[in-house]
Design a protein around this motif. Structure first.
Motif, PDB file in Angstrom:
ATOM      1  N   GLN A 278       0.844  -1.203   0.000  1.00 36.17           N
ATOM      2  CA  GLN A 278       0.000   0.000   0.000  1.00 36.17           C
ATOM      3  C   GLN A 278       0.876   1.248   0.000  1.00 36.17           C
ATOM      4  O   GLN A 278       0.571   2.226  -0.691  1.00 36.17           O
ATOM      5  N   ALA A 279       1.974   1.193   0.763  1.00 35.59           N
ATOM      6  CA  ALA A 279       2.884   2.350   0.828  1.00 35.59           C
ATOM      7  C   ALA A 279       3.451   2.646  -0.559  1.00 35.59           C
ATOM      8  O   ALA A 279       3.482   3.803  -1.006  1.00 35.59           O
ATOM      9  N   LEU A 280       3.857   1.586  -1.252  1.00 36.96           N
ATOM     10  CA  LEU A 280       4.438   1.755  -2.581  1.00 36.96           C
ATOM     11  C   LEU A 280       3.408   2.346  -3.551  1.00 36.96           C
ATOM     12  O   LEU A 280       3.704   3.231  -4.353  1.00 36.96           O
ATOM     13  N   SER A 281       2.195   1.854  -3.438  1.00 34.94           N
ATOM     14  CA  SER A 281       1.127   2.342  -4.314  1.00 34.94           C
ATOM     15  C   SER A 281       0.884   3.845  -4.080  1.00 34.94           C
ATOM     16  O   SER A 281       0.740   4.617  -5.032  1.00 34.94           O
ATOM     17  N   ILE A 282       0.880   4.257  -2.799  1.00 37.07           N
ATOM     18  CA  ILE A 282       0.656   5.685  -2.491  1.00 37.07           C
ATOM     19  C   ILE A 282       1.812   6.525  -3.054  1.00 37.07           C
ATOM     20  O   ILE A 282       1.604   7.588  -3.643  1.00 37.07           O
ATOM     21  N   MET A 283       3.046   6.006  -2.920  1.00 33.76           N
ATOM     22  CA  MET A 283       4.202   6.752  -3.446  1.00 33.76           C
ATOM     23  C   MET A 283       4.116   6.901  -4.965  1.00 33.76           C
ATOM     24  O   MET A 283       4.382   7.969  -5.508  1.00 33.76           O
ATOM     25  N   LEU A 284       3.720   5.818  -5.642  1.00 33.26           N
ATOM     26  CA  LEU A 284       3.599   5.882  -7.110  1.00 33.26           C
ATOM     27  C   LEU A 284       2.532   6.895  -7.502  1.00 33.26           C
ATOM     28  O   LEU A 284       2.700   7.692  -8.412  1.00 33.26           O
ATOM     29  N   TRP A 285       1.414   6.816  -6.771  1.00 31.54           N
ATOM     30  CA  TRP A 285       0.282   7.683  -7.108  1.00 31.54           C
ATOM     31  C   TRP A 285       0.632   9.154  -6.901  1.00 31.54           C
ATOM     32  O   TRP A 285       0.320  10.009  -7.711  1.00 31.54           O
ATOM     33  N   HIS A 286       1.314   9.445  -5.774  1.00 31.11           N
ATOM     34  CA  HIS A 286       1.645  10.843  -5.452  1.00 31.11           C
ATOM     35  C   HIS A 286       3.008  11.251  -5.991  1.00 31.11           C
ATOM     36  O   HIS A 286       3.440  12.382  -5.759  1.00 31.11           O
ATOM     37  N   GLN A 287       3.679  10.318  -6.668  1.00 29.53           N
ATOM     38  CA  GLN A 287       5.013  10.580  -7.211  1.00 29.53           C
ATOM     39  C   GLN A 287       5.928  11.184  -6.153  1.00 29.53           C
ATOM     40  O   GLN A 287       6.495  12.276  -6.328  1.00 29.53           O
ATOM     41  N   CYS A 288       6.006  10.473  -5.012  1.00 29.98           N
ATOM     42  CA  CYS A 288       6.861  10.963  -3.938  1.00 29.98           C
ATOM     43  C   CYS A 288       7.701   9.808  -3.405  1.00 29.98           C
ATOM     44  O   CYS A 288       7.486   8.662  -3.788  1.00 29.98           O
ATOM     45  N   GLN A 289       8.662  10.117  -2.559  1.00 33.29           N
ATOM     46  CA  GLN A 289       9.568   9.059  -2.083  1.00 33.29           C
ATOM     47  C   GLN A 289       9.550   8.880  -0.585  1.00 33.29           C
ATOM     48  O   GLN A 289      10.362   8.144  -0.031  1.00 33.29           O
ATOM     49  N   GLN A 290       8.632   9.581   0.089  1.00 30.87           N
ATOM     50  CA  GLN A 290       8.483   9.307   1.517  1.00 30.87           C
ATOM     51  C   GLN A 290       7.058   9.579   1.979  1.00 30.87           C
ATOM     52  O   GLN A 290       6.351  10.402   1.398  1.00 30.87           O
ATOM     53  N   LEU A 291       6.698   8.869   3.044  1.00 31.55           N
ATOM     54  CA  LEU A 291       5.346   8.991   3.593  1.00 31.55           C
ATOM     55  C   LEU A 291       5.433   9.288   5.085  1.00 31.55           C
ATOM     56  O   LEU A 291       6.370   8.827   5.752  1.00 31.55           O
TER      57      LEU A 291
END
Ligand SMILES: Nc1ncnc2c1ncn2[C@@H]1O[C@H](COP(=O)(O)OP(=O)(O)OP(=O)(O)O)[C@@H](O)[C@H]1O
Length: 315
Positions: A278-291
């Protein structure tokens, strides 16, 4: 404990179960998985004697099941199936109370049990107890099927593709509910599916079958790390294995302490108990590298991309 020793089932010339050796401990969530016709349902149904085994030893708590009487089997083993098997001319409450009544429980105890189970399955009593199966959605009928299987408070719950006919969202909801219920009631569960993702999500032990034989028995993480052969690797989705593995790991396992106040204000949020997938999916979606990582409403840490890829990365 359920134990199968060299258990075999023949239908004419077909070897549906071929010398199965399997031990399922108390409280285990054991999922039998494999392609169509590999012998999953036959193996499951031998456990509650719906199908008598041709040879071998099949024991529950050390007792050979062919020696148990009908009443004992019904009390000890609940059974839920895809088509629910609810009686269409009986309302929900009566369907659920079938086994307790057969076991001779008092009327007051039966009613109390039905109320308790409807609550456990998130079906409000006032709304659902008097409905007929035709008035239920597929997901609601499946919940009633599970409630009915649990009604006699069995030690063992057998489930044969119980969520197979549901849409993906309802299916996921019921999978989550089953995990929640299992954490609460801690039964021994034996669950059949052909869906490896379902097996990976639910199981504490996965039993992979092919042509009546057990090919591998392992925890989800072990199976992903060390599939016994190409067939198991293929069932696990080949190169998708990395993502599936990420689906089993929690953000909590890779999170880092916050680097400093306000330093991550712009980063999207994730919960501590969510998966790395899920973390990876959120990063891909928001084009970011940290949560930013939350536990409920509290900010507890952060998760950089490198830590998803490598546990030993300290960024
Ligand atoms: N009552 C029966 N009579 C004859 N053959 C049977 C019977 N039940 C099952 N079989 C055969 O035994 C084998 C195993 O069937 P089983 O239903 O256990 O497989 P399965 O893995 O549960 O498959 P599916 O996922 O399609 O339900 C198959 O070859 C099937 O055709």
């Amino acid at each position: 404990m359920i134990e199968l020793q060299q258990v075999t089932k023949r239908f004419g010339n077909t070897l549906a179960a071929d010398a199965i050796d399997l031990r399922i401990n108390q409280g285990e969530f054991c999922v039998l998985v494999g392609t169509s016709g590999c012998g999953k349902s036959t193996t499951l149904r031998m456990i509650n004697r719906l199908i008598p085994h041709s040879s071998g030893l099949l024991t529950i708590e050390g007792q050979e099941i062919s020696q148990l009487d009908e009443q004992q089997l019904r009390r000890r083993i609940g059974y839920a199936i895809q088509s629910t098997g609810l009686f269409p001319h009986w309302p929900v409450a009566r369907n659920i109370s079938l086994v307790p009544r057969l076991l001779g429980w008092s009327e007051a105890r039966v009613t109390e049990r039905v109320e308790e189970l409807l609550e456990l399955l998130n079906l409000p009593y006032a709304e659902f107890a008097h409905k007929y199966p035709s008035e239920l959605s597929g997901g609601q009928a499946q919940r009633v099927g599970v409630a009915r299987a649990l009604a006699g408070d069995p030690d063992i719950l057998l489930m044969d593709e119980p969520f197979g006919a549901l849409d993906p969202i309802t299916r996921e909801t019921l999978q989550n509910e089953l995990l929640r219920i299992q954490r609460k009631i801690h039964k021994t569960l034996v669950f059949v599916t052909h869906d490896m993702d379902e097996a990976l999500k639910l199981a504490s032990q996965i039993v992979v079958m092919d042509q009546g034989k057990i090919i591998q028995q392992a925890s989800p993480a072990e199976l992903l790390l060390n599939p016994a052969n190409d067939f198991v690797a293929q069932l696990l989705g080949g190169e998708d294995r990395g993502l599936k593995q990420a689906g089993l790991l929690r953000v909590a396992e890779r999170m880092l302490p916050l680097p400093g106040p306000n330093s991550l204000d712009q980063a999207p949020a994730i919960q501590l108990h969510d998966s790395l997938r899920q973390a990876l999916s959120i990063m891909l979606w928001h084009q970011c590298q940290q949560l930013r990582v939350y536990e409920g409403d509290s900010l507890v840490g952060y998760l950089p991309l490198d830590r998803i890829i490598r546990a030993d990365s300290h960024v």
